[in-house]
Design a protein around this motif. Structure first.
Motif, PDB file in Angstrom:
ATOM      1  N   UNK A  85       0.817  -1.208   0.000  1.00 50.03           N
ATOM      2  CA  UNK A  85       0.000   0.000   0.000  1.00 50.03           C
ATOM      3  C   UNK A  85       0.852   1.260   0.000  1.00 50.03           C
ATOM      4  N   UNK A  86       0.322   2.278  -0.682  1.00 54.99           N
ATOM      5  CA  UNK A  86       1.002   3.568  -0.810  1.00 54.99           C
ATOM      6  C   UNK A  86       0.109   4.659  -0.216  1.00 54.99           C
ATOM      7  N   UNK A  87       0.689   5.773   0.199  1.00 56.02           N
ATOM      8  CA  UNK A  87      -0.138   6.872   0.715  1.00 56.02           C
ATOM      9  C   UNK A  87      -1.209   7.310  -0.275  1.00 56.02           C
ATOM     10  N   UNK A  88      -0.935   7.223  -1.554  1.00 52.64           N
ATOM     11  CA  UNK A  88      -1.934   7.627  -2.559  1.00 52.64           C
ATOM     12  C   UNK A  88      -3.098   6.647  -2.674  1.00 52.64           C
ATOM     13  N   UNK A  89      -3.035   5.519  -1.970  1.00 51.26           N
ATOM     14  CA  UNK A  89      -4.175   4.597  -1.905  1.00 51.26           C
ATOM     15  C   UNK A  89      -5.190   5.028  -0.846  1.00 51.26           C
ATOM     16  N   UNK A  90      -4.854   6.048  -0.063  1.00 48.48           N
ATOM     17  CA  UNK A  90      -5.768   6.541   0.969  1.00 48.48           C
ATOM     18  C   UNK A  90      -7.058   7.042   0.335  1.00 48.48           C
ATOM     19  N   UNK A  91      -8.196   6.485   0.782  1.00 52.99           N
ATOM     20  CA  UNK A  91      -9.489   6.828   0.203  1.00 52.99           C
ATOM     21  C   UNK A  91     -10.586   6.097   0.958  1.00 52.99           C
ATOM     22  N   UNK A  92     -11.832   6.484   0.658  1.00 52.92           N
ATOM     23  CA  UNK A  92     -12.970   5.681   1.068  1.00 52.92           C
ATOM     24  C   UNK A  92     -13.176   4.635  -0.024  1.00 52.92           C
ATOM     25  N   UNK A  93     -13.252   3.383   0.377  1.00 54.09           N
ATOM     26  CA  UNK A  93     -13.427   2.295  -0.577  1.00 54.09           C
ATOM     27  C   UNK A  93     -14.869   1.793  -0.533  1.00 54.09           C
ATOM     28  N   UNK A  94     -15.450   1.643  -1.732  1.00 51.46           N
ATOM     29  CA  UNK A  94     -16.837   1.229  -1.858  1.00 51.46           C
ATOM     30  C   UNK A  94     -16.948  -0.070  -2.648  1.00 51.46           C
ATOM     31  N   UNK A  95     -17.816  -0.933  -2.181  1.00 47.21           N
ATOM     32  CA  UNK A  95     -18.212  -2.126  -2.914  1.00 47.21           C
ATOM     33  C   UNK A  95     -19.402  -1.756  -3.794  1.00 47.21           C
ATOM     34  N   UNK A  96     -19.472  -2.333  -4.996  1.00 46.74           N
ATOM     35  CA  UNK A  96     -20.571  -2.037  -5.899  1.00 46.74           C
ATOM     36  C   UNK A  96     -20.952  -3.278  -6.689  1.00 46.74           C
ATOM     37  N   UNK A  97     -22.162  -3.272  -7.239  1.00 47.90           N
ATOM     38  CA  UNK A  97     -22.652  -4.423  -7.986  1.00 47.90           C
ATOM     39  C   UNK A  97     -23.664  -3.992  -9.039  1.00 47.90           C
ATOM     40  N   UNK A  98     -23.840  -4.841 -10.048  1.00 47.18           N
ATOM     41  CA  UNK A  98     -24.945  -4.682 -10.997  1.00 47.18           C
ATOM     42  C   UNK A  98     -25.186  -6.027 -11.679  1.00 47.18           C
ATOM     43  N   UNK A  99     -26.337  -6.144 -12.371  1.00 43.00           N
ATOM     44  CA  UNK A  99     -26.772  -7.425 -12.912  1.00 43.00           C
ATOM     45  C   UNK A  99     -26.524  -7.617 -14.402  1.00 43.00           C
ATOM     46  N   UNK A 100     -25.944  -6.610 -15.080  1.00 40.46           N
ATOM     47  CA  UNK A 100     -25.730  -6.754 -16.529  1.00 40.46           C
ATOM     48  C   UNK A 100     -24.389  -7.449 -16.742  1.00 40.46           C
ATOM     49  N   UNK A 101     -24.427  -8.776 -16.733  1.00 38.66           N
ATOM     50  CA  UNK A 101     -23.207  -9.574 -16.612  1.00 38.66           C
ATOM     51  C   UNK A 101     -22.242  -9.432 -17.773  1.00 38.66           C
ATOM     52  N   UNK A 102     -22.656  -8.894 -18.909  1.00 40.32           N
ATOM     53  CA  UNK A 102     -21.725  -8.682 -20.025  1.00 40.32           C
ATOM     54  C   UNK A 102     -20.944  -7.382 -19.875  1.00 40.32           C
ATOM     55  N   UNK A 103     -21.229  -6.636 -18.818  1.00 37.09           N
ATOM     56  CA  UNK A 103     -20.601  -5.321 -18.639  1.00 37.09           C
ATOM     57  C   UNK A 103     -19.914  -5.208 -17.283  1.00 37.09           C
ATOM     58  N   UNK A 104     -19.368  -6.310 -16.801  1.00 38.25           N
ATOM     59  CA  UNK A 104     -18.712  -6.271 -15.494  1.00 38.25           C
ATOM     60  C   UNK A 104     -17.502  -5.350 -15.480  1.00 38.25           C
ATOM     61  N   UNK A 105     -16.854  -5.169 -16.634  1.00 41.25           N
ATOM     62  CA  UNK A 105     -15.638  -4.366 -16.675  1.00 41.25           C
ATOM     63  C   UNK A 105     -15.918  -2.921 -17.106  1.00 41.25           C
ATOM     64  N   UNK A 106     -17.206  -2.596 -17.199  1.00 38.46           N
ATOM     65  CA  UNK A 106     -17.605  -1.216 -17.491  1.00 38.46           C
ATOM     66  C   UNK A 106     -18.053  -0.580 -16.191  1.00 38.46           C
ATOM     67  N   UNK A 107     -17.165   0.219 -15.609  1.00 35.19           N
ATOM     68  CA  UNK A 107     -17.426   0.754 -14.278  1.00 35.19           C
ATOM     69  C   UNK A 107     -18.637   1.673 -14.246  1.00 35.19           C
ATOM     70  N   UNK A 108     -19.025   2.215 -15.391  1.00 36.68           N
ATOM     71  CA  UNK A 108     -20.165   3.134 -15.436  1.00 36.68           C
ATOM     72  C   UNK A 108     -21.489   2.435 -15.162  1.00 36.68           C
ATOM     73  N   UNK A 109     -21.543   1.104 -15.271  1.00 34.58           N
ATOM     74  CA  UNK A 109     -22.802   0.379 -15.104  1.00 34.58           C
ATOM     75  C   UNK A 109     -23.150   0.087 -13.648  1.00 34.58           C
ATOM     76  N   UNK A 110     -22.214   0.277 -12.745  1.00 32.54           N
ATOM     77  CA  UNK A 110     -22.463  -0.094 -11.352  1.00 32.54           C
ATOM     78  C   UNK A 110     -23.471   0.861 -10.717  1.00 32.54           C
TER      79      UNK A 110
END
Length: 123
Positions: A85-110
């Motif tokens: 870990x680096x100081x620049x990793x400091x942040x609030x971390x969020x878990x997210x989910x969505x059901x459009x399984x063909x778009x798991x790597x499209x962060x805009x769909x969450x």
């Protein structure tokens, strides 16, 4: 109603490790995408890593080789192992989910979010 609950954040020195968990409830099966996002003060939220129901993964360039995303479908739980870990990793971390399984790597769909867990890395 789908709920996501994160845990495992905390404070660590640079070079250290943390493991985040996210417990999901309300889904009737495991056919949903999951991801970790983070937001540092004064910055936009960014996608860190995503994973399909079959375990295929994607990572932001800034964490590639240091973070590992995984999931246990039997436990409906998502994980993020964070090493070096680096100081620049400091942040609030969020878990997210969505059901459009063909778009798991499209962060805009969450569209379903947890409440977040704070990660602070000191130098």
């Amino acid at each position: 109603q789908v709920q996501l609950v994160e845990s495992g954040g905390g404070s660590v020195q640079a070079g250290g490790s943390l493991r985040l968990s996210c417990a999901a409830s309300g889904y009737t099966d495991s056919n949903y995408c999951m991801a970790w996002f983070r937001q540092a003060p004064g910055k936009e939220r960014e996608g860190v890593a995503g994973i399909t129901s079959d375990g295929l993964t994607t990572y932001a360039n800034s964490v590639k080789g240091r973070f590992t995303i995984s999931r246990d479908n039997a436990k409906d739980t998502l994980y993020l192992q964070m090493d070096s870990l680096k100081p620049e990793d400091t942040a609030m971390y969020y878990c997210a989910a969505h059901k459009r399984k063909n778009y798991c790597f499209s962060f805009a769909y969450y569209n379903t979010w947890g409440q977040g867990t704070q990660v602070t890395v000191s130098s």
